[in-house]
Enzyme design. Structure first.
Site, PDB file in Angstrom:
ATOM      1  N   ARG A  26      66.681  34.093  39.580  1.00 38.38           N
ATOM      2  CA  ARG A  26      67.642  33.921  38.468  1.00 38.38           C
ATOM      3  C   ARG A  26      67.282  33.854  37.126  1.00 38.38           C
ATOM      4  O   ARG A  26      67.739  34.371  36.325  1.00 38.38           O
ATOM      5  CB  ARG A  26      68.339  32.887  38.814  1.00 38.38           C
ATOM      6  CG  ARG A  26      69.767  32.545  37.959  1.00 38.38           C
ATOM      7  CD  ARG A  26      70.323  31.313  38.510  1.00 38.38           C
ATOM      8  NE  ARG A  26      71.141  31.477  39.649  1.00 38.38           N
ATOM      9  CZ  ARG A  26      70.991  30.858  40.861  1.00 38.38           C
ATOM     10  NH1 ARG A  26      70.046  29.933  40.829  1.00 38.38           N
ATOM     11  NH2 ARG A  26      71.819  31.305  41.915  1.00 38.38           N
ATOM     12  N   ALA A  27      66.006  33.229  36.981  1.00 38.44           N
ATOM     13  CA  ALA A  27      65.440  33.288  35.512  1.00 38.44           C
ATOM     14  C   ALA A  27      65.176  34.596  34.863  1.00 38.44           C
ATOM     15  O   ALA A  27      65.519  35.125  33.742  1.00 38.44           O
ATOM     16  CB  ALA A  27      64.049  32.329  35.425  1.00 38.44           C
TER      17      ALA A  27
END
Length: 667
Positions: free
Chosen positions: A275-276
């Site tokens: 997700r980052a």
């Protein structure tokens, strides 16, 4: 009502940039603003809507459909081509901490269903926030199941409602903003990760900046309209820049080398999942569009990392979010080209370039000064069973011992069924959870039990002259659903810090056990408090709070020494719990007493223990007595409290949980 202008907010550059980038690209995933009280968090968020472009909506649509591309599955649709449109300002919808699930997501219109026999959907706050801003103040205090629903809708851009016989979906794309004060408790790590960006804010420390904040606030309070006129040009320029960046967003190129930089940075900081990487890519594109660039560059990636990674680096719930700027520079730096020419030999043949430094044997360690003491293994400084130190000046204080290893423990449950705040510890009657049955509502109807309501009304339909498909319903027919979930509790630690506890190894083990319980309290959303007693009195180190991080900090620095005023500690615990019961009467408490049971100052502890027992306080005593001869004083104290005792030697390898849970059987 005139809002404080966004461009008039003093400093807070990271917060303003994070909000603006999300305004350019809501797909980033929102902003979490963390900071101390009184730092203009709410002011800045509420001011943001004044610089957001107006939106076109289909007239009469409760779900804010765009006339250019209406939602084909809109509950108020389908909307015909060329439907009447209207222009309105971007909305700011606030989600109160005490909201219910149906208020957030929407629900069945009960009145229409029962009186007219039709299924009608009543929109919630997610529908109202579509194409606008959804703001949650004190998001860390929001019930976990509401945070889950909120973040799922924000990630999917769609709200799905499957309840009470209603099956509805509608678009829910909004800019999600949460603000919080870390002193009041943290978000769970998995929820923290769902926010796209996070920024830390603090009040400026420079006197000139503080003076300007006060000057602007007072000018706004005196004449809001005149103050807004002063910043009208800057507000208009910001609005135009946001609109231009939105238009340019789709044309910004994200080259492969920038993607590789993003991957390198995320790998260097050891963040979990991908997700980052996705959030960084979207943020970098938005920043390039904001700066008017057509291609993402290193500076865009750097800004994205500073905003998207700090809250994703936490490995322990007590770790503060942060980012090492030097590590970021190293991850973004280009590799140096190889040097074909060997470096010249430093003077005196020292391969490390040491020059004229002093010689030392090959096996000698570098001189690290004071660090040698910190790194050296701890040596015992006290006998196995130390005596109480005299409570002279400073109370015979000894240096604080470092906490020992932490470990996972099992759930500690209060006996019975409570009615406290939603959490993850003890059984409780809650507004959400497993439906156990129905009951006649005592006041406001909380959650309709439809089947029980119909069953209560059915026998009376003929007598009430029913005609047609609708039911003839009266107030007495309504039934509330009786649901059971989990509640959070108050865990109050009473720690003996007298001289008899001063042995470093023993105190380290005790602190490790308490820190393990604090970790468990963090995960179960409990409130915690901490009291220590030593010398001639007891001291509240940490008033009951949701910030278990503060408890961990107080525990780490807790020093020992002096006599043992056990009675004073118990009386202080009784007073603390009584005050907390007035503030939060539904939250049940668990008292954990960490002591060897001695009392060498003050009166006998029996009277104070009896006070706690009569008020039904569940208690466990961690027995820290050691040596070949044991007096069993901690066990006697546990009996007086109506709880149970556990030996310090049983705290290792997770055995604390089993021992502490035995108080439930004794309750």
């Amino acid at each position: 009502m005139t809002q404080f202008p966004f461009s008039a907010v003093v400093e807070m550059a990271d917060m303003r940039l994070a909000l603006l980038l999300n305004a350019v690209s809501p797909a980033i995933g929102g902003v979490l603003v963390r900071g101390e009280k009184g730092t203009a968090k709410s002011t800045a968020v509420r001011a943001l809507t004044s610089v957001l472009p107006a939106v076109d909506v289909v007239a009469g649509c409760r779900f804010a459909c765009s006339p250019a591309a209406p939602d084909p599955q809109c509950p108020d649709g389908p909307h015909e081509a060329g439907a009447e449109a209207m222009v309105r300002a971007t909305r700011l919808v606030e989600l109160p901490v005490g909201s219910t699930e149906d208020r957030l997501t929407g629900s069945l219109d009960v009145e229409a269903a029962l009186t007219r026999g039709v299924t009608s959907f009543q929109p919630g706050l997610l529908a109202a926030a579509h194409r606008g801003v959804l703001y949650v103040d004190e998001v860390n205090l929001l019930h976990d199941h509401l945070v889950d629903l909120l973040l799922d809708a924000a990630a999917l851009g769609t709200n799905y409602v499957e309840r009470d016989g209603v099956s509805v979906r509608h678009a829910a794309r909004f800019l999600l903003v949460g603000t919080m004060n870390p002193e009041e408790g943290e978000l769970r790590p998995q929820l923290l990760d769902r926010f796209g960006l996070t920024v830390e804010v603090a009040a400026p420390r420079e006197p000139a900046a503080r003076v300007e904040v006060v000057r602007r606030r007072m000018a706004f309070d005196d004449d809001p309209d005149a103050f807004a006129v002063r910043f009208a040009a800057e507000e208009a320029a910001l609005a135009e820049r946001i609109a231009a960046a939105r238009s340019a967003l789709s044309s910004v190129t994200l080259p492969d080398h920038a993607l590789l930089q993003i991957a390198d940075v995320c790998a260097a900081f050891d963040v979990d999942g991908l997700r980052a990487d996705i959030v960084m890519a979207r943020t970098a594109i938005a920043h390039a569009a904001w700066e008017g660039r057509e291609t993402v560059g290193t500076e865009d990636v750097r800004v994205a990392a500073r905003l998207a990674l700090p809250h994703r680096r936490r490995r322990n719930p007590f770790d503060a979010p942060g980012l090492d700027e030097q590590q970021l520079d190293d991850a973004l730096g280009e590799p140096e080209p190889p040097d074909d020419d060997p470096s010249p030999t430093p003077p005196d043949g020292d391969p490390d370039g040491g020059g004229d430094g002093p010689e030392r044997p090959v096996d000698a360690q570098p001189d690290s000064g004071a660090d040698d003491t910190a790194a050296a293994p701890e040596q015992p400084t006290a006998p196995p069973e130390p005596r109480d130190a005299p409570a002279g000046p400073g109370g015979g204080t000894q240096a604080a011992a470092a906490p020992g290893e932490t470990y996972r423990i099992r759930r500690l449950e209060a006996p019975g069924v409570g009615r406290g705040a939603a959490g993850r510890r003890s059984r409780a009657e809650t507004d959400t959870g497993r439906v156990l049955g129905s009951r006649v509502p005592d006041g406001r109807l909380r959650q309709l039990h439809l089947v029980a309501t119909l069953a209560a009304a059915a026998p009376h339909q003929r007598a009430r002259g029913r005609r047609g498909p609708g039911l003839v319903l009266q107030r007495d027919d309504l039934r509330d659903a009786r649901t059971e979930g989990r509640e959070s509790n108050l865990v109050l630690f009473l720690v003996d810090a007298s001289g008899s506890m001063a042995a470093r190894k023993r105190m380290s083990a005790v602190k490790g056990a308490v820190l393990s319980l604090l970790l468990d309290a963090y995960q179960r959303r409990d409130k915690v408090g901490m009291i220590s007693f030593r010398g001639g009195a007891a001291e509240v180190l940490l008033p009951p709070t949701s910030s278990v991080e503060a408890g961990a900090a107080r525990l780490t620095t807790l020093a020992t020494g002096g006599r043992t005023p056990l009675e004073a500690g118990l009386l202080e615990a009784h007073a603390t719990l009584r005050r907390e019961r007035l503030r939060d009467p539904d939250r049940r408490a668990l008292l954990v007493v960490v002591t060897d049971g001695r009392h060498t100052a003050g009166g006998e502890p029996g009277r104070a223990a009896e006070l706690l027992r009569r008020e039904g306080v569940a208690a466990v005593v961690v027995d820290c007595e050691s040596g070949p001869v044991r007096l069993g004083l901690a066990g006697a104290l546990a009996g007086q409290l109506g709880g149970s005792a556990v030996q310090l030697g049983e705290l290792a390898a997770g055995s604390l949980a089993e021992a502490v849970r035995t108080w439930r059987e004794a309750a």
